[in-house]
Design an enzyme around this catalytic site. Structure first.
Site, short mmCIF file in Angstrom:
data_model
loop_
_atom_site.label_atom_id
_atom_site.label_comp_id
_atom_site.label_asym_id
_atom_site.label_seq_id
_atom_site.Cartn_x
_atom_site.Cartn_y
_atom_site.Cartn_z
N ILE A 1 102.68 39.64 36.75
CA ILE A 1 101.48 39.56 35.99
C ILE A 1 100.77 38.65 36.36
O ILE A 1 101.74 37.20 36.12
CB ILE A 1 101.62 39.96 34.54
CG1 ILE A 1 101.31 41.27 33.78
CG2 ILE A 1 100.17 39.48 33.49
CD1 ILE A 1 100.83 42.10 34.29
N GLY B 1 98.95 33.64 31.94
CA GLY B 1 97.70 32.71 31.27
C GLY B 1 97.51 31.64 31.42
O GLY B 1 95.80 31.28 31.71
N VAL B 2 98.47 30.50 31.90
CA VAL B 2 98.03 29.27 31.92
C VAL B 2 97.56 28.78 32.93
O VAL B 2 96.77 28.05 33.21
CB VAL B 2 99.39 28.75 31.75
CG1 VAL B 2 99.94 28.55 30.56
CG2 VAL B 2 100.25 28.84 32.50
N GLU C 1 94.03 27.46 34.55
CA GLU C 1 93.88 26.69 34.51
C GLU C 1 92.93 26.25 36.20
O GLU C 1 91.70 25.58 35.97
CB GLU C 1 95.29 25.65 35.48
CG GLU C 1 94.84 24.90 37.03
CD GLU C 1 95.41 23.66 36.36
OE1 GLU C 1 94.09 22.21 37.53
OE2 GLU C 1 95.28 22.98 35.13
N HIS D 1 106.98 36.45 37.67
CA HIS D 1 106.17 36.10 36.61
C HIS D 1 105.75 37.73 36.76
O HIS D 1 104.63 37.65 37.14
CB HIS D 1 105.25 35.76 36.63
CG HIS D 1 104.69 35.45 35.70
ND1 HIS D 1 103.61 35.86 35.12
CD2 HIS D 1 104.75 35.30 33.71
CE1 HIS D 1 102.86 36.05 33.78
NE2 HIS D 1 104.34 34.63 33.32
#
Length: 148
Positions: free
Chosen positions: A54, A57-58, A62, A48
């Site tokens: 980057i 976002g998850v 979390e 990623h």
């Protein structure tokens, strides 16, 4: 205020999924501030994205949730705190989630959460994440403390 060893006594998460390195402030029942140092050596960057890393976002959400779990556990009465090893925090919902700016390796990701509402084992939190005082993500999180 709380280092990773102390955090591991509260949260069941472990590497590579423990996403809080340190708690810098905790006002029991009201708010928490914590952070994670984002490193290029984290496994998530293998995919990623290669050549353009980057932080997902998850993972930011979390990390906010884990900080919120620390707040919930630290806000328990002394008798209940002793039973935290038999408890876990489960997500119930994520609302009003927005990603504002990308998070990259080398960033210090600061989580700031405030309590919107708390009733029994259910917590509703306003979560925000920052890098260099710049808002990178925000969400309203609902979670519940349950027995393992």
């Amino acid at each position: 205020m709380m280092d990773v060893v102390q955090i591991q006594k509260i949260l069941p998460h472990r590497y590579p999924f423990l996403l809080v390195d340190r708690v810098t402030a905790c006002d029991e029942g009201k708010a928490i501030e914590a952070y994670k140092n984002v490193s290029i050596s984290e496994p998530v960057f293998e995919g990623h994205f290669p050549g353009h890393p980057i932080y997902p976002g998850v993972m930011i959400i979390e990390g906010m949730a884990q900080a919120g779990g620390i707040l919930a556990f630290e806000s328990m009465g002394d008798e209940d705190k002793e039973a935290t090893e038999d408890k876990v925090v489960y997500f119930m919902s994520i609302d009003k989630c927005k990603f504002r700016n990308p998070v990259r390796p080398g960033d210090k990701l600061v989580y700031k959460l405030g309590v919107i509402k708390q009733k029994g084992p259910i917590w509703v939190l306003d979560g925000k994440a920052y890098v260099d005082d710049k808002l990178v993500a925000e969400a309203e999180l609902k979670a519940m403390i349950v027995d393992k």
